[in-house]
Design a protein around this motif. Structure first.
Motif, PDB file in Angstrom:
ATOM      1  N   PRO B  31       0.859  -1.189   0.000  1.00 42.51           N
ATOM      2  CA  PRO B  31       0.000   0.000   0.000  1.00 42.51           C
ATOM      3  C   PRO B  31       0.887   1.229   0.000  1.00 42.51           C
ATOM      4  CG  PRO B  31       0.027  -1.072   2.151  1.00 42.51           C
ATOM      5  CD  PRO B  31       0.751  -1.966   1.222  1.00 42.51           C
ATOM      6  N   TRP B  76      13.803   7.777  16.687  1.00 44.14           N
ATOM      7  CA  TRP B  76      12.612   7.406  17.453  1.00 44.14           C
ATOM      8  C   TRP B  76      11.715   6.436  16.688  1.00 44.14           C
ATOM      9  CZ3 TRP B  76       8.828   9.043  14.253  1.00 44.14           C
ATOM     10  CH2 TRP B  76       9.081  10.184  13.475  1.00 44.14           C
ATOM     11  N   CYS B  77      12.118   6.115  15.461  1.00 43.35           N
ATOM     12  CA  CYS B  77      11.235   5.276  14.654  1.00 43.35           C
ATOM     13  C   CYS B  77      11.767   3.851  14.640  1.00 43.35           C
ATOM     14  CB  CYS B  77      11.079   5.912  13.268  1.00 43.35           C
ATOM     15  SG  CYS B  77      11.387   4.915  11.853  1.00 43.35           S
ATOM     16  N   LYS B  78      10.950   2.950  15.168  1.00 47.93           N
ATOM     17  CA  LYS B  78      11.408   1.580  15.348  1.00 47.93           C
ATOM     18  C   LYS B  78      11.658   0.869  14.016  1.00 47.93           C
ATOM     19  CE  LYS B  78      10.235  -2.606  17.789  1.00 47.93           C
ATOM     20  NZ  LYS B  78       9.760  -3.349  16.625  1.00 47.93           N
ATOM     21  N   ARG B  81      15.105   1.128  12.626  1.00 42.36           N
ATOM     22  CA  ARG B  81      16.111   0.235  13.169  1.00 42.36           C
ATOM     23  C   ARG B  81      16.068  -1.087  12.399  1.00 42.36           C
ATOM     24  NH1 ARG B  81      14.930  -0.836  19.087  1.00 42.36           N
ATOM     25  NH2 ARG B  81      14.025   1.232  18.865  1.00 42.36           N
ATOM     26  N   LYS B 104      13.155  15.244  11.934  1.00 41.57           N
ATOM     27  CA  LYS B 104      12.669  15.699  13.237  1.00 41.57           C
ATOM     28  C   LYS B 104      13.355  14.960  14.384  1.00 41.57           C
ATOM     29  CE  LYS B 104       8.119  17.362  11.978  1.00 41.57           C
ATOM     30  NZ  LYS B 104       6.714  17.370  12.311  1.00 41.57           N
ATOM     31  N   LYS B 109      21.509  12.521  19.848  1.00 44.78           N
ATOM     32  CA  LYS B 109      20.930  11.200  19.955  1.00 44.78           C
ATOM     33  C   LYS B 109      21.201  10.392  18.686  1.00 44.78           C
ATOM     34  CE  LYS B 109      17.336  12.023  22.743  1.00 44.78           C
ATOM     35  NZ  LYS B 109      16.012  12.646  22.652  1.00 44.78           N
ATOM     36  N   ASN B 129      12.747  20.505  11.187  1.00 43.80           N
ATOM     37  CA  ASN B 129      11.334  20.859  11.240  1.00 43.80           C
ATOM     38  C   ASN B 129      10.500  20.115  10.205  1.00 43.80           C
ATOM     39  OD1 ASN B 129      12.342  22.171   9.050  1.00 43.80           O
ATOM     40  ND2 ASN B 129      12.429  24.153  10.087  1.00 43.80           N
ATOM     41  N   TYR B 139       5.634  10.421   2.950  1.00 48.57           N
ATOM     42  CA  TYR B 139       4.345   9.979   3.468  1.00 48.57           C
ATOM     43  C   TYR B 139       4.478   9.514   4.903  1.00 48.57           C
ATOM     44  CZ  TYR B 139      -0.168   7.652   3.328  1.00 48.57           C
ATOM     45  OH  TYR B 139      -1.462   7.266   3.573  1.00 48.57           O
TER      46      TYR B 139
END
Lengths: 629, 177
Positions: B31, B76-78, B81, B104, B109, B129, B139
């Motif tokens: 998708p 922060w996005c699993k 990883r 962002k 980190k 930003n 997306y």
């Protein structure tokens, strides 16, 4: 700490749901209601606690939780911090589980010595559903997942979702969807148990159907209200896959509600009701699948994760295979050969039932058609308004006509001449007022005429019932049907006679729309807590040069998330809305302004809320009945 | 009311529908295969800070002369990883340049994260930003673009790169060459 406790309570609810399945599986005898209550209360309390802990983490902005980090922000107002809990996938699953447990509790409320064999099957099924969703949450969407390191602030601050209507819209929808889980469980129970105790299973089902249907009605309505006020597209229904996903169970629920009345009165259509009871919930879950798997793209699509899709689909397949196989094997026992007369109350209900199912299938086909086309031809297409308008409307028209007559008919044989006499006043009133309407309004269009006639037809028929008949009125039905009449009035007005103008305007420019003159007076920059905005001042004059209203649409820029939103300005009265959207622009070239003249929109909301109100009134009388079970 | 022979119809219809859905989930369709308006067009240009080097990141200098994989990611996005090992594989190929766009995110980190999981990127542009992502029509994170040696977008994938997608991208790269 909180993530730990949250995880603990989540696992606890998993254990309670398994426990509930075990003790209610093939229950041979009724021992102690206190003992049987343990898993039911346990499930309710543990799911309530895990939901509460998630809310707590959002309120205190505990960014050690991935879910809070991704969906919250310290500058969010408290109200939206809380509503943000169910505004995301993981949190909404907790709410979903909670609602299952609440309905589970209400099924248990009717559990007693007399009906235990029936209710225990329902409780077993309900616990199975709970188990499925708890496992889903733990395995693929755990809201208590921890962050590797603790960030100072969150990411989530979608301003478009910060709207009161949207804060309560999802819980209401879930109450509706999940409410059908109880109906599903009771249907499975009715199919499975040996009805030698002569239990009137449909009386247990009615309050749940009504509850789910009321919540669904309210949820859909609020969703539309939000789309209308917040999106700024001038419309309130877009045939989006997710809207369809809520509309389909609503249609089945409506059919179910009506055929249940037939079962109550005539004992016919029993297996039809059971089938609808199963389908209503299956469609709710399939709808969730469509949204959460990312298989369809829509404005509502949640985070994409293929495992979620596979899991939900497997679970749906399991539920569907189980319940529909049961239906195939066991529904015979409820079959009867009562002939249903065409010209009778049950006849009219049956026809309308079939029409509802046809509409539902049409919507379903439209929703999945792009997927089928993609398999066969690798092309991406989208099915939109033209399809739905040209298929759904023609099927709805006969349904509405019958809906007008239905309430006049009595059960069983009916004297045709008597009925015609009864409806003559409303036929006359409908045509006279329709002619008056068009005499004054002077805007003729085929769909417009049909819409107005149908709306008046429903309204006058129901008013006639109020004035004609005795005291024992099903007021719930009359209110709900009147609501449908008003809804049709609003839908017709706002779609057939909507006017739209998109222009570039500078200060002191004017625009004319349907006898109104709108002057762009000034534009101001305003600064608020978390956004800066351009606010336009528009004076709306009527044709006698009186000021009707000053409209102040805004174009906001949220500094944290760096996105733009529009704040629509609307002036509403009972005949029309003036709907103003301020778009992009600058001092030199002017601003893009969209103006809509939307007739009769208010009646859509009034109508929809009346439909729900009708449900609530009828709920009242059904609960009274349920007390004696 | 329902004739007994008709009893099995709901079951059959249901199974057909479930089958279609399964097929859709399993086949090599995603998708996420959202046709990008930028396909076969020049990649949008931007100027930002580089995360790895003490200099300005200028996209025009980075996107030509070589096939480039542009990967939007965040710590922060699993799923980022999960796809990291595939990004690494791209960087093992010396003929490909791998550019990361850090969406962002916090720079410190990110550096820690890269130390922990390895750094496949030859350079990383920061998108504090999210404006670059907007220009590129991103997306969702992660998202990957393949650019040919003239800086023209040839392929776009939304979501984490899996084995299947990796092979597909590999084919695309071979084709471009």
């Amino acid at each position: 700490m909180v993530p730990l406790i949250g995880n603990f309570t989540l696992w606890l609810s998993l254990i309670f749901s398994i426990y509930q399945i075990v003790i209610f599986y093939k229950k041979k005898n009724f021992l102690s209601i206190k003992l049987d209550a343990i898993p039911v209360y346990g499930l309710l309390i543990s799911s309530l606690l895990s939901f509460f802990f998630l809310i707590y983490s959002h309120v205190i902005s505990d960014f050690s939780l991935l879910n809070v980090f991704q969906n919250s922000h310290t500058t969010k107002p408290l109200f939206y911090k809380i509503s943000g809990v169910w505004g995301n996938h993981e949190g909404s699953m907790l709410l979903w589980i909670l609602v299952i447990s609440i309905f589970n509790y209400f099924i248990f409320k009717s559990y007693n010595k007399k009906n235990y064999s029936f209710i225990s099957i329902a409780l077993e099924t309900q616990a199975l559903i709970a188990l499925g969703f708890i496992l889903f949450t733990i395995l693929t969407s755990n809201p208590f997942e921890k962050m590797p390191n603790i960030p100072s602030d969150g990411l989530g601050f979608n301003p478009i979702l910060q709207d009161p209507a949207l804060a309560i819209h999802p819980p209401l929808l879930y109450m509706g969807y999940v409410g059908f889980s109880a109906v599903f469980s009771l249907s499975v129970a009715a199919l499975r148990f040996h009805n030698n105790e002569n239990i009137y299973w449909y009386n247990y089902m009615k309050p749940f159907v009504l509850a789910a249907w009321i919540f669904l009605t309210l949820g859909i309505t609020l969703g539309s209200v939000w789309a209308y006020y917040e999106l700024g597209w001038g419309g309130w229904w877009f045939w989006d896959p997710v809207e369809n996903a809520s509309f389909m169970p609503w249609l089945i629920g409506t059919a179910l509600l009506h055929s249940l009345i037939t079962v109550e009165k005539k004992k016919s259509l029993q297996n039809w009701v059971l089938l609808l009871g199963i389908l209503a919930f299956l469609l709710s879950v399939v709808g969730t699948f469509l949204v959460r798997s990312g298989i369809l793209t829509s404005v509502h699509t949640f985070a994409l994760d293929p495992y979620r899709g596979i899991y939900i689909l497997l679970f749906t397949a399991l539920l569907g295979f189980y319940s529909l196989t049961l239906f195939k094997l066991k529904s015979k026992k409820y079959a009867n050969n009562n002939r249903i007369l065409f010209f009778s109350k049950e006849g009219s209900i049956l026809i309308n039932n079939i029409l509802m199912i046809v509409v539902c299938s049409t919507v379903f086909l439209g929703t999945i058609y792009p997927l089928i086309v993609e398999i066969l031809s690798k092309n991406k297409i989208s099915v939109g308004e033209p399809y739905y308008n040209s298929t759904v409307i023609p099927i709805i028209i006969p349904a509405i006509i019958i809906m007008g007559i239905g309430p006049f008919l009595s059960w069983g044989k009916e004297n045709k001449i008597k009925i015609i006499k009864k409806i003559i006043p409303s036929i006359v009133l409908t045509f006279v007022s329709a002619m008056l309407f068009f005499f004054f309004y002077k805007s003729y269009s085929f769909t417009g005429i049909i819409g107005i006639v149908l709306a008046l037809w429903i309204i006058f028929n129901n008013l006639t019932i109020v004035f004609q008949k005795k005291i024992s009125q099903p007021y719930g039905m009359i209110v709900a049907h009147l609501g449908i009449g008003l809804l049709i009035l609003g839908i017709t007005g706002s779609t057939v006679w909507q006017k739209e103008k998109i222009v570039r305007m500078n200060i002191n420019n004017e625009i004319n729309i349907n006898k109104y003159n709108i002057v762009f007076k000034e534009i101001k920059e305003i600064t608020k807590n978390n956004y800066v905005a351009l606010r336009g001042n528009f004076l709306v004059y009527d044709n006698k040069k009186n000021i009707v209203k000053i409209l102040k649409p805004e174009n906001r820029f949220y500094t944290i998330t760096q996105n733009f939103t529009t704040e629509v300005a609307i002036h509403t009265n009972i005949v029309r809305d003036i709907y103003l959207v301020l778009g992009e622009g600058n001092k030199k070239d002017g601003w893009i302004v969209r103006v809509y003249y939307n007739p009769l929109v208010l009646w859509i909301w009034i109508g929809a809320f009346m439909i729900a109100l009708g449900g609530i009134i009828s709920m009242n009388s059904n609960l009274r009945k349920a007390k004696y079970l | 009311m329902i004739k007994t022979q008709l009893n099995k119809i709901p079951l059959i219809l249901f199974l057909i529908i479930v089958f279609i859905f399964f097929y859709l989930l399993i086949i090599d369709r995603n998708p996420a295969d959202i046709p990008s308006a930028l396909l076969n067009k020049k990649a949008p240009e931007f100027k930002t800070e580089s995360l790895l080097k003490n200099e300005i990141f200028l996209s025009e200098n980075q996107f030509d002369g070589q096939i480039t994989v542009v990967n939007f990611f965040a710590t922060w996005c699993k799923p980022c990883r999960d796809e990291h090992k595939y990004i690494q594989r791209f960087s093992n190929n010396t003929k490909i340049r791998v550019i990361g766009i850090n969406f962002k995110d916090d720079s410190e980190k990110t550096i820690k994260w890269l130390k922990k999981y390895g750094n496949p990127y030859s350079d990383i542009a920061t998108d504090k930003n999210g404006l670059i992502a907007i220009d590129w029509g991103v997306y969702g994170i992660p998202e990957t673009f393949i650019l040919n040696s003239k800086g023209i977008i040839k392929f776009r994938h939304v979501g984490p790169i899996t084995k299947k997608i990796y092979n597909k991208i590999d084919l695309v790269i071979k084709k471009i060459r």
